[in-house]
Structures are given as C-alpha cells and as structure tokens.
Design a protein around this motif. Structure first.
Motif, PDB file in Angstrom:
ATOM      1  N   ILE A  63     -67.199 -68.454 -46.125  1.00  0.00           N
ATOM      2  CA  ILE A  63     -66.155 -68.854 -46.563  1.00  0.00           C
ATOM      3  C   ILE A  63     -65.143 -69.790 -45.228  1.00  0.00           C
ATOM      4  CG2 ILE A  63     -63.764 -68.713 -47.252  1.00  0.00           C
ATOM      5  CD1 ILE A  63     -64.545 -66.949 -49.815  1.00  0.00           C
ATOM      6  N   THR A  64     -65.294 -70.740 -44.887  1.00  0.00           N
ATOM      7  CA  THR A  64     -64.461 -70.959 -43.454  1.00  0.00           C
ATOM      8  C   THR A  64     -62.996 -71.904 -43.666  1.00  0.00           C
ATOM      9  OG1 THR A  64     -66.713 -71.166 -42.701  1.00  0.00           O
ATOM     10  CG2 THR A  64     -64.965 -72.300 -41.423  1.00  0.00           C
ATOM     11  N   ALA A  80     -55.285 -67.414 -44.479  1.00  0.00           N
ATOM     12  CA  ALA A  80     -56.631 -67.923 -45.851  1.00  0.00           C
ATOM     13  C   ALA A  80     -57.446 -66.212 -44.763  1.00  0.00           C
ATOM     14  CB  ALA A  80     -57.729 -69.080 -45.042  1.00  0.00           C
ATOM     15  N   LEU A  81     -57.770 -65.835 -43.730  1.00  0.00           N
ATOM     16  CA  LEU A  81     -58.433 -65.274 -43.665  1.00  0.00           C
ATOM     17  C   LEU A  81     -58.399 -63.585 -43.329  1.00  0.00           C
ATOM     18  CD1 LEU A  81     -58.503 -65.972 -39.458  1.00  0.00           C
ATOM     19  CD2 LEU A  81     -60.577 -66.285 -41.075  1.00  0.00           C
ATOM     20  N   GLN A  82     -56.351 -63.637 -43.212  1.00  0.00           N
ATOM     21  CA  GLN A  82     -56.061 -62.312 -44.216  1.00  0.00           C
ATOM     22  C   GLN A  82     -56.746 -61.899 -45.650  1.00  0.00           C
ATOM     23  OE1 GLN A  82     -52.059 -62.556 -43.417  1.00  0.00           O
ATOM     24  NE2 GLN A  82     -51.999 -62.766 -40.983  1.00  0.00           N
ATOM     25  N   MET A  83     -56.226 -63.144 -46.325  1.00  0.00           N
ATOM     26  CA  MET A  83     -56.809 -62.996 -47.826  1.00  0.00           C
ATOM     27  C   MET A  83     -58.027 -62.636 -47.927  1.00  0.00           C
ATOM     28  SD  MET A  83     -54.389 -66.523 -49.218  1.00  0.00           S
ATOM     29  CE  MET A  83     -55.087 -66.507 -50.628  1.00  0.00           C
ATOM     30  N   GLY A  84     -59.275 -63.403 -47.070  1.00  0.00           N
ATOM     31  CA  GLY A  84     -60.424 -62.437 -47.466  1.00  0.00           C
ATOM     32  C   GLY A  84     -61.412 -63.234 -46.544  1.00  0.00           C
ATOM     33  N   ALA A  85     -61.226 -65.322 -46.283  1.00  0.00           N
ATOM     34  CA  ALA A  85     -61.715 -65.443 -45.718  1.00  0.00           C
ATOM     35  C   ALA A  85     -62.018 -65.058 -44.408  1.00  0.00           C
ATOM     36  CB  ALA A  85     -61.256 -67.150 -45.195  1.00  0.00           C
ATOM     37  N   ASP A  86     -63.857 -65.711 -44.145  1.00  0.00           N
ATOM     38  CA  ASP A  86     -64.301 -65.106 -43.205  1.00  0.00           C
ATOM     39  C   ASP A  86     -64.483 -65.745 -41.941  1.00  0.00           C
ATOM     40  OD1 ASP A  86     -67.003 -63.193 -44.892  1.00  0.00           O
ATOM     41  OD2 ASP A  86     -67.027 -65.593 -45.952  1.00  0.00           O
ATOM     42  N   LYS A  87     -64.425 -67.254 -41.804  1.00  0.00           N
ATOM     43  CA  LYS A  87     -63.702 -67.754 -40.556  1.00  0.00           C
ATOM     44  C   LYS A  87     -62.744 -69.038 -40.544  1.00  0.00           C
ATOM     45  CE  LYS A  87     -68.314 -70.210 -40.619  1.00  0.00           C
ATOM     46  NZ  LYS A  87     -69.224 -71.005 -40.172  1.00  0.00           N
ATOM     47  N   GLY A  88     -62.389 -69.637 -39.498  1.00  0.00           N
ATOM     48  CA  GLY A  88     -61.584 -70.706 -39.704  1.00  0.00           C
ATOM     49  C   GLY A  88     -62.131 -71.452 -38.165  1.00  0.00           C
ATOM     50  N   VAL A  89     -61.695 -72.800 -38.588  1.00  0.00           N
ATOM     51  CA  VAL A  89     -61.730 -74.411 -37.360  1.00  0.00           C
ATOM     52  C   VAL A  89     -60.535 -74.572 -37.523  1.00  0.00           C
ATOM     53  CG1 VAL A  89     -62.791 -75.953 -36.856  1.00  0.00           C
ATOM     54  CG2 VAL A  89     -64.477 -74.129 -37.731  1.00  0.00           C
ATOM     55  N   HIS A  90     -60.465 -74.753 -36.208  1.00  0.00           N
ATOM     56  CA  HIS A  90     -59.019 -75.382 -36.477  1.00  0.00           C
ATOM     57  C   HIS A  90     -58.764 -76.664 -35.844  1.00  0.00           C
ATOM     58  CE1 HIS A  90     -53.894 -75.108 -34.862  1.00  0.00           C
ATOM     59  NE2 HIS A  90     -54.404 -76.457 -35.414  1.00  0.00           N
ATOM     60  N   VAL A  91     -59.059 -78.272 -35.702  1.00  0.00           N
ATOM     61  CA  VAL A  91     -59.057 -78.912 -35.251  1.00  0.00           C
ATOM     62  C   VAL A  91     -57.987 -79.104 -34.232  1.00  0.00           C
ATOM     63  CG1 VAL A  91     -59.785 -81.570 -34.897  1.00  0.00           C
ATOM     64  CG2 VAL A  91     -60.894 -79.843 -36.820  1.00  0.00           C
ATOM     65  N   VAL A  92     -56.906 -78.829 -33.659  1.00  0.00           N
ATOM     66  CA  VAL A  92     -56.151 -79.817 -32.357  1.00  0.00           C
ATOM     67  C   VAL A  92     -56.560 -80.501 -31.760  1.00  0.00           C
ATOM     68  CG1 VAL A  92     -56.757 -77.376 -31.477  1.00  0.00           C
ATOM     69  CG2 VAL A  92     -53.575 -78.907 -31.674  1.00  0.00           C
ATOM     70  N   ASP A  93     -55.277 -81.893 -31.878  1.00  0.00           N
ATOM     71  CA  ASP A  93     -55.498 -82.417 -30.609  1.00  0.00           C
ATOM     72  C   ASP A  93     -54.164 -83.628 -30.713  1.00  0.00           C
ATOM     73  OD1 ASP A  93     -56.317 -85.472 -29.105  1.00  0.00           O
ATOM     74  OD2 ASP A  93     -58.163 -84.493 -29.202  1.00  0.00           O
ATOM     75  N   ALA A 205     -58.396 -59.435 -40.499  1.00  0.00           N
ATOM     76  CA  ALA A 205     -58.634 -60.769 -39.538  1.00  0.00           C
ATOM     77  C   ALA A 205     -58.904 -61.210 -38.368  1.00  0.00           C
ATOM     78  CB  ALA A 205     -57.172 -61.376 -40.074  1.00  0.00           C
ATOM     79  N   LYS A 206     -57.906 -59.967 -37.497  1.00  0.00           N
ATOM     80  CA  LYS A 206     -57.618 -60.471 -36.514  1.00  0.00           C
ATOM     81  C   LYS A 206     -58.798 -59.867 -35.472  1.00  0.00           C
ATOM     82  CE  LYS A 206     -53.378 -58.050 -36.014  1.00  0.00           C
ATOM     83  NZ  LYS A 206     -52.524 -56.206 -35.618  1.00  0.00           N
ATOM     84  N   LYS A 207     -60.022 -59.702 -36.209  1.00  0.00           N
ATOM     85  CA  LYS A 207     -61.467 -59.798 -35.612  1.00  0.00           C
ATOM     86  C   LYS A 207     -63.032 -60.723 -35.797  1.00  0.00           C
ATOM     87  CE  LYS A 207     -61.204 -54.387 -35.018  1.00  0.00           C
ATOM     88  NZ  LYS A 207     -62.037 -53.096 -35.435  1.00  0.00           N
ATOM     89  N   LYS A 208     -62.228 -61.760 -37.027  1.00  0.00           N
ATOM     90  CA  LYS A 208     -63.030 -62.456 -37.596  1.00  0.00           C
ATOM     91  C   LYS A 208     -63.129 -64.054 -36.404  1.00  0.00           C
ATOM     92  CE  LYS A 208     -61.739 -61.746 -42.325  1.00  0.00           C
ATOM     93  NZ  LYS A 208     -61.498 -61.909 -43.598  1.00  0.00           N
ATOM     94  N   PRO A 209     -63.261 -64.456 -36.766  1.00  0.00           N
ATOM     95  CA  PRO A 209     -63.601 -65.492 -35.550  1.00  0.00           C
ATOM     96  C   PRO A 209     -62.741 -67.025 -35.812  1.00  0.00           C
ATOM     97  CG  PRO A 209     -66.060 -65.600 -36.670  1.00  0.00           C
ATOM     98  CD  PRO A 209     -65.168 -64.492 -36.991  1.00  0.00           C
ATOM     99  N   LEU A 210     -61.922 -67.420 -34.778  1.00  0.00           N
ATOM    100  CA  LEU A 210     -61.089 -68.720 -35.873  1.00  0.00           C
ATOM    101  C   LEU A 210     -61.718 -70.337 -34.087  1.00  0.00           C
ATOM    102  CD1 LEU A 210     -57.874 -68.649 -36.644  1.00  0.00           C
ATOM    103  CD2 LEU A 210     -58.496 -70.328 -35.016  1.00  0.00           C
ATOM    104  N   GLU A 211     -62.356 -71.001 -34.303  1.00  0.00           N
ATOM    105  CA  GLU A 211     -62.450 -72.272 -33.624  1.00  0.00           C
ATOM    106  C   GLU A 211     -61.490 -72.841 -32.634  1.00  0.00           C
ATOM    107  OE1 GLU A 211     -66.830 -72.741 -33.174  1.00  0.00           O
ATOM    108  OE2 GLU A 211     -66.934 -72.000 -34.213  1.00  0.00           O
ATOM    109  N   SER A 212     -61.445 -73.698 -32.201  1.00  0.00           N
ATOM    110  CA  SER A 212     -60.391 -74.451 -32.429  1.00  0.00           C
ATOM    111  C   SER A 212     -61.576 -75.986 -31.540  1.00  0.00           C
ATOM    112  CB  SER A 212     -59.688 -74.615 -31.157  1.00  0.00           C
ATOM    113  OG  SER A 212     -58.454 -73.374 -31.691  1.00  0.00           O
TER     114      SER A 212
END
Length: 270
Positions: A63-64, A80-93, A205-212
């Motif tokens: 789950i991303t 969402a990561l704290q709830m249980g998602a595996d990784k995150g992607v943040h589009v920021v510009d 969640a602190k160890k799960k990947p979160l890409e920007s």
C-alpha cells in the motif's frame, strides 16, 4: 497486489481557516491533518491487505499513500503510514499551489503512472470527497487520465482474485458492482470506521520510506498546474458575518403560529 491510496492534507476544521490574498485556501498558516474521509480509503486498503495475507498463499499486498501539496502535507502520509500503509510518495512543488481539480488529478495520475512503471498498480483508492472542498470529482478525473474504469462511493469492498465486488448504497436502492483490476475506486464513510494508529504503528512508520517528487520527476510541466492553468477562478471572498441575535415571537393573543409561518416564508424556508 499494489494499491495506491490518494490522501489529502486539509486545514483542521476546528482551526481559524482563511484564504490567501489570491483567494486560495491557506494550507500552511493553519494546522492541518489527513482528511477524515481519506482515512476510510486507507482503512479499506488495509483490510484488503489483511484478508490477502490471511488467505491461501498469503499474497503480499503493498500500500502506497500518495499526496500532492505543500511540505506540511507530508503529515497526511505519515498518518497513513502509522495506520499501516507501507510507503509514501509526496509530490511537492511550488508551481502546484492554487491548482484546481483538473490539475490536481493530472499530478496524481502522473504519479500513479510513475509508480506503475516500477510495479503494476492494481487499485487506486480515494475517499468519497475531501473535507475542505468536498468536490467528489477527483477520483473520476484520475480514472480518465489513466484510462481506467472507476467505481465510486463503495460501502463494502470485497476482492476475489482480480475481481473486486463493490456494494453501493443509494438513496433508493443498493447495488453490487463487479469490476476487474486495474481500477479506480472511491469509498464512503459508511465503509467501516478507520483504525487509530497504535504505538507500534507510530514507531514503525518512522522507518517506512517516504519519497518526495517534483513535477519534473513525474513529467508534468509547470504550465499545466497552478492558478494560471486552473479551469476555475475565485474572484472574491468575504468573511461570514457575525451571528446576530435571533428573533423572538411572542404568542400572547394566539397569533404566534401565523407569525412563525410568515417568518419562515419570508426567509423562503417554506
């Protein structure tokens, strides 16, 4: 199976919300949080993952959590990561600021395509609406950009292989729709209470990947987003007038009912 859940960072409804000078919502000067309606989408994705793991073969589901917004919007992904998602992607510009539904859905779709290049995305899940704009149109627009079928307003989600069965509750009837993945799906607040992050989940969640990612990372030109590219424009805003004292109708001679009806009629309530 790969699931992408689109989540949104929205101003806290209990905070003193206001608009910027360009009539866009201030998303950085007020406290924000993960949109409550998007929590239901995260919850349904987690339930699909848990059922797949418990089934024959123990299928792995990833789950991303995907969001678009200012730097503070990363907090929505972290929830969402704290709830249980595996990784995150943040589009920021910076160029994204002021984007309307059309531009926002384009950015989300392009991010899904980039994720799909790494591993096929089977489900794109969304809440039924955001708690700030309440447009309910972004899931359909994402589906159009991705050329995928969509089913909206699901209250019960069940998976059978590459088939997904979705129960939809309308005002006058209930229908069950079967769809084949890949698919865009939105869920309602009747789909099941979203879980609270556990202490274990918060620490994990602190160890799960979160890409920007920037716009260039997903192949979107700055001219396609922002206020200038928006199909809609807010020309003016004004604060809600302060609440005034109510009108009291005294029923001293039996005319109170008539006075009440006249008042309601004058306000076009009846």
């Amino acid at each position: 199976m790969n699931i992408v859940v689109c989540v949104k960072y929205v101003p806290d409804a209990t905070a003193d919300r206001h608009f910027e000078s360009d009539h866009t919502v201030d998303r950085t000067g007020v406290p924000g949080l993960l949109s409550e309606l998007d929590e239901y989408a995260v919850e349904q994705a987690l339930q699909l993952k848990e059922k797949a793991a418990a089934g024959d073969g123990g299928e792995e589901v990833t789950i991303t959590a995907l969001t678009v917004g200012p730097p503070e919007a990363a907090d929505a992904i972290k929830k969402a990561l704290q709830m249980g998602a595996d990784k995150g992607v943040h589009v920021v510009d910076d160029a994204i600021a002021g984007s309307d539904y059309v531009s926002t859905s384009l950015v989300l779709a392009k991010a899904v395509e980039k994720l799909g290049a790494e591993a096929t995305v089977d489900l794109v899940m969304c809440g039924m609406a955001s708690t700030d704009a309440s447009g309910s149109v972004v899931p359909a627009m994402i589906a159009e950009h991705l050329d995928l079928p969509q089913v909206t307003l699901g209250s019960v989600i069940e998976r059978q292989g590459d088939q997904v069965r979705i129960k939809r509750d309308g005002d006058t009837s209930t229908e069950v729709i079967g769809a084949t993945t890949p698919l865009v799906l939105s869920v309602t607040d009747q789909s099941g209470e979203a879980r609270y992050p556990s202490f274990k989940g918060i620490m994990a969640a602190k160890k799960k990947p979160l890409e920007s990612w920037s716009l260039s990372d997903i192949g979107v030109d700055a001219s396609e987003v922002g206020i200038e590219a928006s199909w809609t424009l807010v020309e003016s805003t004004e604060e809600r007038p302060p609440r005034t004292a109510g009108e009291i109708v005294a029923d001293e001679d039996g005319t109170g009912a008539r006075a009440l009806v006249d008042f309601l009629a004058s306000k076009k309530f009846i």
